[in-house]
Design an enzyme around this catalytic site. Structure first.
Site, short mmCIF file in Angstrom:
data_model
loop_
_atom_site.label_atom_id
_atom_site.label_comp_id
_atom_site.label_asym_id
_atom_site.label_seq_id
_atom_site.Cartn_x
_atom_site.Cartn_y
_atom_site.Cartn_z
N LYS A 47 0.72 -1.18 0.33
CA LYS A 47 0.52 0.14 0.04
C LYS A 47 1.23 1.44 0.13
O LYS A 47 0.56 2.39 -1.16
CB LYS A 47 -0.78 -0.23 1.67
N LYS B 186 -4.51 -10.27 -6.86
CA LYS B 186 -5.90 -10.70 -6.20
C LYS B 186 -6.57 -9.62 -6.46
O LYS B 186 -6.49 -7.54 -7.14
CB LYS B 186 -5.93 -10.58 -4.74
N LYS C 49 -10.36 -3.31 -4.26
CA LYS C 49 -10.82 -2.36 -4.36
C LYS C 49 -10.33 -0.83 -5.03
O LYS C 49 -11.07 -0.28 -5.68
CB LYS C 49 -11.20 -1.78 -2.71
P1 TYM Z 1 -10.59 -5.11 3.75
O1 TYM Z 1 -11.61 -4.30 3.87
O2 TYM Z 1 -9.33 -4.99 2.86
O3 TYM Z 1 -11.60 -6.69 3.56
C1 TYM Z 1 -12.69 -6.96 3.84
C2 TYM Z 1 -12.43 -8.43 4.16
O4 TYM Z 1 -12.59 -9.09 2.28
C3 TYM Z 1 -11.35 -10.31 2.23
N1 TYM Z 1 -11.34 -9.86 0.77
C4 TYM Z 1 -10.85 -10.56 0.68
N2 TYM Z 1 -11.04 -11.91 0.13
C5 TYM Z 1 -10.65 -12.99 -1.27
N3 TYM Z 1 -10.63 -12.74 -2.08
C6 TYM Z 1 -10.00 -11.15 -2.46
N4 TYM Z 1 -9.77 -10.66 -3.48
C7 TYM Z 1 -10.20 -10.29 -1.21
N5 TYM Z 1 -10.12 -8.87 -0.78
C8 TYM Z 1 -10.91 -8.72 0.56
C9 TYM Z 1 -10.38 -9.35 3.72
O5 TYM Z 1 -9.77 -10.31 3.28
C10 TYM Z 1 -11.27 -9.33 4.64
O6 TYM Z 1 -11.56 -10.46 5.02
N6 TYM Z 1 -7.61 -5.69 7.52
C11 TYM Z 1 -8.74 -5.80 6.95
C12 TYM Z 1 -10.04 -4.92 7.98
C13 TYM Z 1 -10.11 -5.55 9.37
C14 TYM Z 1 -10.06 -6.96 10.22
C15 TYM Z 1 -9.81 -6.06 11.42
C16 TYM Z 1 -10.31 -7.90 9.75
C17 TYM Z 1 -9.72 -4.17 10.25
N7 TYM Z 1 -9.84 -5.37 11.51
C18 TYM Z 1 -10.02 -7.11 12.49
C19 TYM Z 1 -11.16 -8.76 10.91
C20 TYM Z 1 -10.71 -8.42 11.89
C21 TYM Z 1 -8.97 -5.13 5.52
O7 TYM Z 1 -8.55 -4.04 4.87
O8 TYM Z 1 -10.12 -5.57 4.77
#
Ligand code: TYM
Length: 345
Positions: free
Chosen positions: A115, A207, A210
């Site tokens: 990032k 992957k 967004k």
């Molecule tokens: P974020 O917002 O990037 O993504 C949310 C969830 O979607 C999953 N994900 C994917 N799964 C499969 N294939 C993909 N291409 C893909 N892109 C995203 C992510 O693995 C996630 O589960 N750091 C986390 C948010 C967070 C969080 C937490 C999660 C903050 N605190 C505590 C769990 C527990 C994140 O950036 O998710």
């Protein structure tokens, strides 16, 4: 179904462009867990601002993630749905974890490197400490399980390291206060199913994300049937038919990705999809995938639109959820302050 007392926590960032990876890798699995566990699902707005967000869009995106949770079937009466910034314990515990986690640990985080890109010096300090806040989210509720996609695996390992170090550094005090051998649980990630890493529809080595500049790379949760059909039709593939066995997908990342998406949408396995479509060309498989994706995603899409038309209703869900989250969080914060040695009235 009887619920176990095990607690599940997970979160999604309100950074726009919610996509099929977020749905299949995370939100769809949140829905299943609500029947068996005590679940807390958060919209992690504090995480979102580690990269600049337009304030009006941040509000809108926070409502959109909430609408997605609700539209997918997460019941706000049975579970806690809230946004992170309404519960101050997240930021408080994150500060304590900033003092527990080591620079060396955070320097290993690949997501920060991705990032921050080439201009590391210009990345926010928050982006660097991001995983400490994530550990705080999870441990504030002393969660046992965290359903996430594969990209969060390293952050989950860090969460376990932070819990272990905290339990160790304050071990005597934790015992003295009657919390047993450890205050924080060593949380397990749940990274399961055929779609833990959904890839870009334009490039099977990246992957689905967004932030990809090409909207053809992802199916958005707000895409209508026409957009879904167009993106699947245009998805990159090779020219061979689908193989007879799963091993035959090796080295064919785009084909494997579409098979994984199909399997996750149909609640089955990649093996089952391969045995159904063995030897079939993409001219047969893609229309079948379009039909399935539209059937599964359109009702979610319609419901999200309906919910977004009533922002006050969405805000109410978050306000009520935050109140319930705060009750749990405040207790942890009081206990942690006592463990660390902060004087409190
Ligand atoms: P974020 O917002 O990037 O993504 C949310 C969830 O979607 C999953 N994900 C994917 N799964 C499969 N294939 C993909 N291409 C893909 N892109 C995203 C992510 O693995 C996630 O589960 N750091 C986390 C948010 C967070 C969080 C937490 C999660 C903050 N605190 C505590 C769990 C527990 C994140 O950036 O998710």
């Amino acid at each position: 179904m009887n619920k176990s007392n095990d607690r599940v926590f997970s979160g999604v960032q309100p950074t726009g462009n919610l996509h099929l990876g977020n749905y299949l890798g995370a939100i769809k699995r949140f829905v299943t867990l609500q029947d068996t566990h005590d679940c807390i699902y958060c919209v992690v707005d504090l995480h979102a601002i580690t990269q600049w967000q337009d304030p009006a869009e941040l509000k809108n995106n926070t409502r959109e993630v909430t609408a997605a949770y609700l539209a997918c079937g997460i019941d706000p009466a049975k579970n806690i749905i809230f946004n992170q910034s309404q519960v101050s314990g997240h930021a408080e515990l994150a500060w304590i974890f900033n003092c527990v986690a080591r620079m060396g640990w955070l320097n290993l985080m690949t997501q920060f490197k991705d990032k921050a890109g080439k201009n590391r010096e210009n990345a926010s300090v928050g982006l660097f400490c991001y995983p400490n806040l994530m550990a705080a989210d999870i441990l504030l509720y002393r969660a046992d399980f965290v359903p996430v996609g594969e990209d969060q695996k390293q952050h989950m390992e860090l969460t376990r390291d932070i819990a272990t170090k905290f339990n160790h550094d304050f071990g005597d005090r934790i015992k003295e206060l009657g919390h047993g051998d450890g205050y924080f649980p060593i949380t397990d990630p749940l990274i399961e199913g055929p779609a833990t890493r959904v890839m870009s529809l334009r490039d099977g080595s990246k992957k689905m994300s967004k932030s990809d500049p090409s909207d053809l790379s992802r199916i958005r949760m707000t895409d209508d049937a026409d957009a879904i059909a167009k993106k699947i039709r245009k998805a990159k593939t090779d020219s061979d038919p689908l193989p007879e066995t799963l091993e035959g997908l090796a080295g064919r990342s785009e084909a494997e990705n579409l098979v994984g998406i199909y399997a996750a949408l149909a609640d089955t396995t990649k093996e089952a999809v391969i045995s159904e479509y063995a030897g079939q060309p993409f001219s047969v498989f893609k229309p079948a995938l379009v039909e399935l994706a539209v059937e599964k995603l359109s009702p979610i899409n319609d419901e999200m639109r309906r919910l977004m038309a009533d922002p006050a209703g969405v805000d109410k869900v978050l306000a009520e959820g935050s109140e319930r989250a705060r009750e749990i969080a405040d207790k942890t914060i009081r206990e942690v302050k006592d463990i660390v040695g902060f004087l409190q009235a």
